[in-house]
Design an enzyme around this catalytic site. Sequence first.
Site, short mmCIF file in Angstrom:
data_model
loop_
_atom_site.label_atom_id
_atom_site.label_comp_id
_atom_site.label_asym_id
_atom_site.label_seq_id
_atom_site.Cartn_x
_atom_site.Cartn_y
_atom_site.Cartn_z
N PRO A 78 24.25 63.12 48.85
CA PRO A 78 23.67 62.30 47.78
C PRO A 78 23.42 63.11 46.51
O PRO A 78 22.81 64.16 46.56
CB PRO A 78 22.36 61.80 48.37
CG PRO A 78 22.10 62.63 49.56
CD PRO A 78 23.38 63.25 50.00
N GLU A 79 23.94 62.62 45.41
CA GLU A 79 23.63 63.24 44.12
C GLU A 79 22.60 62.37 43.41
O GLU A 79 22.14 61.37 43.95
CB GLU A 79 24.92 63.40 43.30
CG GLU A 79 25.84 64.44 43.95
CD GLU A 79 26.55 65.33 42.94
OE1 GLU A 79 25.96 65.66 41.89
OE2 GLU A 79 27.70 65.71 43.19
N HIS A 116 18.71 60.34 65.66
CA HIS A 116 18.67 61.00 64.35
C HIS A 116 17.56 60.48 63.45
O HIS A 116 17.39 60.95 62.34
CB HIS A 116 20.02 60.85 63.64
CG HIS A 116 21.12 61.61 64.32
ND1 HIS A 116 21.00 62.94 64.66
CD2 HIS A 116 22.35 61.24 64.73
CE1 HIS A 116 22.10 63.35 65.24
NE2 HIS A 116 22.94 62.33 65.30
N ARG A 130 22.12 65.76 59.97
CA ARG A 130 22.33 67.22 59.85
C ARG A 130 21.06 67.97 59.52
O ARG A 130 21.04 69.20 59.53
CB ARG A 130 23.41 67.50 58.81
CG ARG A 130 24.76 66.91 59.25
CD ARG A 130 25.86 67.21 58.28
NE ARG A 130 26.14 68.64 58.19
CZ ARG A 130 27.10 69.15 57.46
NH1 ARG A 130 27.87 68.36 56.74
NH2 ARG A 130 27.30 70.46 57.42
N LYS A 138 25.54 81.90 25.00
CA LYS A 138 25.96 81.99 26.40
C LYS A 138 27.48 82.17 26.51
O LYS A 138 28.24 81.34 26.02
CB LYS A 138 25.56 80.68 27.11
CG LYS A 138 24.78 80.89 28.40
CD LYS A 138 24.40 79.52 28.97
CE LYS A 138 23.50 79.53 30.17
NZ LYS A 138 23.36 80.68 30.98
#
Length: 287
Positions: free
Chosen positions: A2-3, A100, A122, A165
């Site tokens: 998930p982002e 789970h 996980r 940078k």
Amino acid sequence: MPELPEVETVRRGLTPVLEGARLSRVRINRPDLRFPFPGRFVERLEGATVLRIDRRAKYLLAPLSTGETWITHLGMTGRFTLDGTLLGEFEEAAPIAGKHEHFSGCAIRDGAATRVGYADARRFGFMGLISSDQIETHPWFAGLGPEPLGNGFSGAHLGEAFAGKKQNIKVSLLDQRIVAGLGNIYVCEALYRARISPLVAAGSVSKARLERLATEVRNVLNDAIAAGGSTLRDFANAEGGQGYFQHRFDVYGREGEPCRGENCTGVVARIVQGGRSTFYCPSCQKR
Ligand SMILES: [Zn+2]
């Protein structure tokens, strides 16, 4: 994994059920996820009222009536269910097996109870409880840059952060101190939309192009949130289906496929920068 848009979609899904709700019947079935649950975790949640559900970077934050904030990070496979219905799914995966589900509880509001479950096959996700007035200084949050969808993020902000940078702009954009919660997929997509090469030095990009980049970062995230939202609604109405986000990416995961840019005959390339894959169109994103 998930982002930010997926986490935001989960936040929006949880809000109508949890905001203003009292927590009860909280259970955990093991002492830890990625990190141990905090001491007396269940007792500290029991009876507390959730004031609202916030998001910071990829963290979900639920400030409680007790003065503490209940924090969840979904890691790679964390999912919430409400009365057994999945709140977004992040990859094609088998249905959640009962073993789970590591956290459950009831959210009680207006006399109605909704069962809230958290499964994490996980176990890269984690939960915490932090005093609400110490969030900003906690190691999880201290030093995080502005939210990409918040007022603190702009081309001018990027200009300041990138000044001098020499590091390439792709890796620089992934720096959580510069902008919080932006992951690999959306950095690739935003650079493509802004027509900026991932290889250029961050400090060499003009102000105008950084403005365009900031706009495209917001656009790509908002598009994904809108898509996630519609998936969520469809899913809630579907019977027994396994819904998951179907993002349509322009470059991410499309190595060797034709660029979708109008009048572009380029092919999407993949390179590795800072240990992560970068997908881009060398024709559209020349510099
Ligand atoms: Zn192209």
